[in-house]
Write a protein that holds these residues in place. Structure first.
Motif, PDB file in Angstrom:
ATOM      1  N   LEU A 176     -26.987   0.628 -56.881  1.00  0.00           N
ATOM      2  CA  LEU A 176     -27.748  -0.266 -56.994  1.00  0.00           C
ATOM      3  C   LEU A 176     -27.153  -1.533 -56.473  1.00  0.00           C
ATOM      4  O   LEU A 176     -25.865  -1.741 -56.816  1.00  0.00           O
ATOM      5  CB  LEU A 176     -27.998  -0.497 -58.650  1.00  0.00           C
ATOM      6  CG  LEU A 176     -29.470   0.362 -59.110  1.00  0.00           C
ATOM      7  CD1 LEU A 176     -29.376  -0.018 -60.791  1.00  0.00           C
ATOM      8  CD2 LEU A 176     -30.582  -0.010 -58.473  1.00  0.00           C
ATOM      9  N   ASN A 177     -27.994  -2.439 -56.060  1.00  0.00           N
ATOM     10  CA  ASN A 177     -27.680  -3.709 -55.710  1.00  0.00           C
ATOM     11  C   ASN A 177     -27.153  -4.719 -57.026  1.00  0.00           C
ATOM     12  O   ASN A 177     -27.862  -4.135 -58.280  1.00  0.00           O
ATOM     13  CB  ASN A 177     -28.516  -4.661 -54.973  1.00  0.00           C
ATOM     14  CG  ASN A 177     -28.296  -4.401 -53.555  1.00  0.00           C
ATOM     15  OD1 ASN A 177     -27.305  -4.285 -52.818  1.00  0.00           O
ATOM     16  ND2 ASN A 177     -29.490  -4.305 -52.738  1.00  0.00           N
ATOM     17  N   GLU A 178     -26.713  -5.731 -57.108  1.00  0.00           N
ATOM     18  CA  GLU A 178     -26.529  -6.331 -58.117  1.00  0.00           C
ATOM     19  C   GLU A 178     -27.780  -6.759 -58.695  1.00  0.00           C
ATOM     20  O   GLU A 178     -28.671  -7.257 -57.736  1.00  0.00           O
ATOM     21  CB  GLU A 178     -25.717  -7.558 -57.907  1.00  0.00           C
ATOM     22  CG  GLU A 178     -25.510  -8.520 -59.163  1.00  0.00           C
ATOM     23  CD  GLU A 178     -24.508  -9.733 -58.786  1.00  0.00           C
ATOM     24  OE1 GLU A 178     -24.118 -10.541 -59.724  1.00  0.00           O
ATOM     25  OE2 GLU A 178     -23.957  -9.819 -57.594  1.00  0.00           O
ATOM     26  N   ASN A 179     -28.213  -6.915 -59.848  1.00  0.00           N
ATOM     27  CA  ASN A 179     -29.349  -7.252 -60.468  1.00  0.00           C
ATOM     28  C   ASN A 179     -30.505  -6.088 -60.115  1.00  0.00           C
ATOM     29  O   ASN A 179     -31.955  -6.348 -60.029  1.00  0.00           O
ATOM     30  CB  ASN A 179     -29.806  -8.549 -60.147  1.00  0.00           C
ATOM     31  CG  ASN A 179     -28.891  -9.749 -60.547  1.00  0.00           C
ATOM     32  OD1 ASN A 179     -28.421  -9.556 -61.511  1.00  0.00           O
ATOM     33  ND2 ASN A 179     -28.871 -10.623 -59.913  1.00  0.00           N
ATOM     34  N   GLY A 180     -30.270  -4.965 -59.721  1.00  0.00           N
ATOM     35  CA  GLY A 180     -31.128  -3.875 -59.280  1.00  0.00           C
ATOM     36  C   GLY A 180     -31.607  -3.211 -60.787  1.00  0.00           C
ATOM     37  O   GLY A 180     -31.313  -3.547 -61.882  1.00  0.00           O
ATOM     38  N   THR A 181     -32.623  -2.589 -60.476  1.00  0.00           N
ATOM     39  CA  THR A 181     -33.429  -1.917 -61.474  1.00  0.00           C
ATOM     40  C   THR A 181     -33.629  -0.453 -61.358  1.00  0.00           C
ATOM     41  O   THR A 181     -33.632   0.053 -60.189  1.00  0.00           O
ATOM     42  CB  THR A 181     -35.054  -2.563 -61.628  1.00  0.00           C
ATOM     43  OG1 THR A 181     -34.890  -3.748 -61.910  1.00  0.00           O
ATOM     44  CG2 THR A 181     -35.798  -1.999 -62.912  1.00  0.00           C
ATOM     45  N   LEU A 182     -33.634   0.299 -62.383  1.00  0.00           N
ATOM     46  CA  LEU A 182     -33.953   1.758 -62.559  1.00  0.00           C
ATOM     47  C   LEU A 182     -35.181   2.102 -62.854  1.00  0.00           C
ATOM     48  O   LEU A 182     -35.424   1.520 -64.197  1.00  0.00           O
ATOM     49  CB  LEU A 182     -32.864   2.680 -63.213  1.00  0.00           C
ATOM     50  CG  LEU A 182     -31.382   2.704 -62.616  1.00  0.00           C
ATOM     51  CD1 LEU A 182     -30.354   3.274 -63.698  1.00  0.00           C
ATOM     52  CD2 LEU A 182     -31.399   3.518 -61.478  1.00  0.00           C
ATOM     53  N   LEU A 183     -36.020   2.683 -62.625  1.00  0.00           N
ATOM     54  CA  LEU A 183     -37.307   3.339 -63.268  1.00  0.00           C
ATOM     55  C   LEU A 183     -37.170   4.636 -63.567  1.00  0.00           C
ATOM     56  O   LEU A 183     -37.022   5.523 -62.496  1.00  0.00           O
ATOM     57  CB  LEU A 183     -38.509   2.861 -62.190  1.00  0.00           C
ATOM     58  CG  LEU A 183     -39.766   3.347 -62.947  1.00  0.00           C
ATOM     59  CD1 LEU A 183     -40.107   2.671 -63.941  1.00  0.00           C
ATOM     60  CD2 LEU A 183     -41.020   3.164 -62.020  1.00  0.00           C
ATOM     61  N   VAL A 184     -36.641   4.784 -64.775  1.00  0.00           N
ATOM     62  CA  VAL A 184     -36.536   6.356 -65.160  1.00  0.00           C
ATOM     63  C   VAL A 184     -37.726   7.081 -66.158  1.00  0.00           C
ATOM     64  O   VAL A 184     -38.202   6.187 -66.640  1.00  0.00           O
ATOM     65  CB  VAL A 184     -35.105   6.463 -66.057  1.00  0.00           C
ATOM     66  CG1 VAL A 184     -34.033   5.953 -65.168  1.00  0.00           C
ATOM     67  CG2 VAL A 184     -35.325   5.372 -67.151  1.00  0.00           C
ATOM     68  N   SER A 185     -37.882   8.330 -65.649  1.00  0.00           N
ATOM     69  CA  SER A 185     -38.988   9.086 -66.270  1.00  0.00           C
ATOM     70  C   SER A 185     -38.417  10.306 -66.819  1.00  0.00           C
ATOM     71  O   SER A 185     -37.516  10.656 -66.604  1.00  0.00           O
ATOM     72  CB  SER A 185     -39.880   9.319 -65.257  1.00  0.00           C
ATOM     73  OG  SER A 185     -41.114  10.251 -65.699  1.00  0.00           O
ATOM     74  N   LEU A 186     -38.967  10.848 -68.275  1.00  0.00           N
ATOM     75  CA  LEU A 186     -38.777  11.900 -68.688  1.00  0.00           C
ATOM     76  C   LEU A 186     -39.981  12.588 -69.469  1.00  0.00           C
ATOM     77  O   LEU A 186     -40.502  11.803 -70.098  1.00  0.00           O
ATOM     78  CB  LEU A 186     -37.756  11.701 -70.011  1.00  0.00           C
ATOM     79  CG  LEU A 186     -37.187  12.855 -70.988  1.00  0.00           C
ATOM     80  CD1 LEU A 186     -36.376  13.686 -69.645  1.00  0.00           C
ATOM     81  CD2 LEU A 186     -36.681  12.421 -72.140  1.00  0.00           C
ATOM     82  N   ASN A 187     -40.380  13.742 -69.048  1.00  0.00           N
ATOM     83  CA  ASN A 187     -41.456  14.422 -69.667  1.00  0.00           C
ATOM     84  C   ASN A 187     -41.136  15.508 -70.360  1.00  0.00           C
ATOM     85  O   ASN A 187     -41.262  16.656 -69.978  1.00  0.00           O
ATOM     86  CB  ASN A 187     -42.373  14.952 -68.197  1.00  0.00           C
ATOM     87  CG  ASN A 187     -43.869  15.163 -68.739  1.00  0.00           C
ATOM     88  OD1 ASN A 187     -44.323  15.074 -69.928  1.00  0.00           O
ATOM     89  ND2 ASN A 187     -44.307  15.703 -67.908  1.00  0.00           N
ATOM     90  N   ASN A 188     -40.522  15.283 -71.335  1.00  0.00           N
ATOM     91  CA  ASN A 188     -39.890  16.478 -72.651  1.00  0.00           C
ATOM     92  C   ASN A 188     -40.584  16.138 -73.660  1.00  0.00           C
ATOM     93  O   ASN A 188     -40.187  15.085 -74.434  1.00  0.00           O
ATOM     94  CB  ASN A 188     -38.269  16.331 -72.517  1.00  0.00           C
ATOM     95  CG  ASN A 188     -37.811  17.397 -73.174  1.00  0.00           C
ATOM     96  OD1 ASN A 188     -38.569  17.927 -74.090  1.00  0.00           O
ATOM     97  ND2 ASN A 188     -36.685  17.630 -73.185  1.00  0.00           N
ATOM     98  N   PRO A 189     -41.477  16.918 -74.147  1.00  0.00           N
ATOM     99  CA  PRO A 189     -42.149  16.566 -75.461  1.00  0.00           C
ATOM    100  C   PRO A 189     -41.432  16.621 -76.668  1.00  0.00           C
ATOM    101  O   PRO A 189     -41.739  16.397 -77.819  1.00  0.00           O
ATOM    102  CB  PRO A 189     -43.230  17.658 -75.399  1.00  0.00           C
ATOM    103  CG  PRO A 189     -42.693  18.923 -74.675  1.00  0.00           C
ATOM    104  CD  PRO A 189     -41.883  18.195 -73.433  1.00  0.00           C
ATOM    105  N   HIS A 190     -40.026  17.204 -76.540  1.00  0.00           N
ATOM    106  CA  HIS A 190     -39.196  17.240 -77.792  1.00  0.00           C
ATOM    107  C   HIS A 190     -38.473  16.116 -78.051  1.00  0.00           C
ATOM    108  O   HIS A 190     -37.740  15.893 -78.717  1.00  0.00           O
ATOM    109  CB  HIS A 190     -38.162  18.523 -77.665  1.00  0.00           C
ATOM    110  CG  HIS A 190     -39.059  19.657 -77.506  1.00  0.00           C
ATOM    111  ND1 HIS A 190     -39.605  20.333 -78.285  1.00  0.00           N
ATOM    112  CD2 HIS A 190     -39.172  20.451 -76.191  1.00  0.00           C
ATOM    113  CE1 HIS A 190     -40.300  21.443 -77.812  1.00  0.00           C
ATOM    114  NE2 HIS A 190     -39.875  21.498 -76.616  1.00  0.00           N
ATOM    115  N   VAL A 191     -38.601  15.109 -76.896  1.00  0.00           N
ATOM    116  CA  VAL A 191     -37.598  13.883 -77.086  1.00  0.00           C
ATOM    117  C   VAL A 191     -38.685  12.528 -77.342  1.00  0.00           C
ATOM    118  O   VAL A 191     -39.679  12.513 -76.673  1.00  0.00           O
ATOM    119  CB  VAL A 191     -36.861  13.694 -75.845  1.00  0.00           C
ATOM    120  CG1 VAL A 191     -36.068  12.222 -75.857  1.00  0.00           C
ATOM    121  CG2 VAL A 191     -35.948  14.787 -75.489  1.00  0.00           C
ATOM    122  N   THR A 192     -38.500  11.762 -78.366  1.00  0.00           N
ATOM    123  CA  THR A 192     -39.290  10.672 -78.430  1.00  0.00           C
ATOM    124  C   THR A 192     -38.939   9.578 -77.575  1.00  0.00           C
ATOM    125  O   THR A 192     -37.883   9.495 -76.817  1.00  0.00           O
ATOM    126  CB  THR A 192     -39.155   9.951 -79.989  1.00  0.00           C
ATOM    127  OG1 THR A 192     -38.112   9.449 -79.913  1.00  0.00           O
ATOM    128  CG2 THR A 192     -39.349  11.231 -80.925  1.00  0.00           C
TER     129      THR A 192
END
Length: 235
Positions: A176-192
């Protein structure tokens, strides 16, 4: 405008279950179709035969977020599948998008989607890689302003859940560049949502902001706390 067929497709495991409730005339599966994703964008979908149709509609709020936050950004789209995120990033003014997936078939559909919309203008690349074996390859394209990662919760021999996800997030941070952003996804119904957010906080203690992206109103979860989790992490 009329309905030509009503198909019920249940993504049971290991067999896909498909039934046709109504058809105006004899039809064969799969039904190949072009669907609207927004007022400006559309995508190829394949109905009735494949487990995945080419589009995951529950990610619609994420597409909108990307479009609103992609202006002038260099984007890496990991586990890109048919690269719908890429369409919205380019529509939002991204400088370039690298789409990476291990499925050649998904990437062919991704290229078809971009051609269908006439949107890439040389700004989108499609790279076939086993992502967990390709750190050097995707880091060589960077650094990036925005990295999108939407891995499977678990995939035999390819993705072992959170232990692999955590390793991948560390690699993404380094790209990532400085001040970058991660868009992270999780599709696991066992985790809130809260558990996922806490895990991300442990991975990125220096986080400036962490934003949970709520699902669209028309997407109803049996348990909203355990549905699709989509979080923007600003570093």
């Amino acid at each position: 405008l009329y309905i030509s067929a009503i198909i019920i497709q249940t993504r049971s495991w290991p067999e896909l279950e498909t039934s046709i409730l109504y058809q105006r005339s004899e039809c064969e599966l799969p039904i190949e179709h072009t669907a609207k994703l927004s007022d400006k964008l559309k995508s190829h979908v394949s109905l009735g035969k494949n487990r995945n149709t080419g589009v995951f509609l529950d990610m619609r709020a994420g597409w909108q977020w990307v479009e609103e936050n992609a202006q002038d950004k260099s984007v890496l789209n990991l586990f890109s599948y048919t690269s719908i995120f890429s369409l919205f990033a380019l529509e939002g003014g991204a400088k370039k998008v690298i789409n990476m997936d291990m499925s050649a078939g998904a990437l062919r559909t991704a290229q078809r989607n971009h051609n269908l919309n006439g949107i890439s203008q040389g700004k989108a690349n499609f790279v076939k890689r086993d992502i967990l074996k390709s750190r050097k390859q995707f880091s060589s394209y960077g650094p990036f302003d925005l990295i999108i990662t939407d891995p499977p919760p678990y995939q035999k021999k390819a993705f072992r859940g959170w232990q692999d996800y955590k390793r991948l997030l560390g690699w993404c941070k380094d790209c990532l560049n400085e001040n970058g952003t991660l868009l992270v996804s999780l599709n696991n119904p066992h985790v809130t949502h809260q558990q996922f957010k806490d895990e991300l906080g442990d991975c990125f203690p220096e986080t400036k902001e962490m934003t949970i992206i709520d699902s669209c109103a028309e997407i109803k979860e049996n348990d909203p706390s355990k549905g699709l989790k989509l979080i923007a992490v600003s570093l």
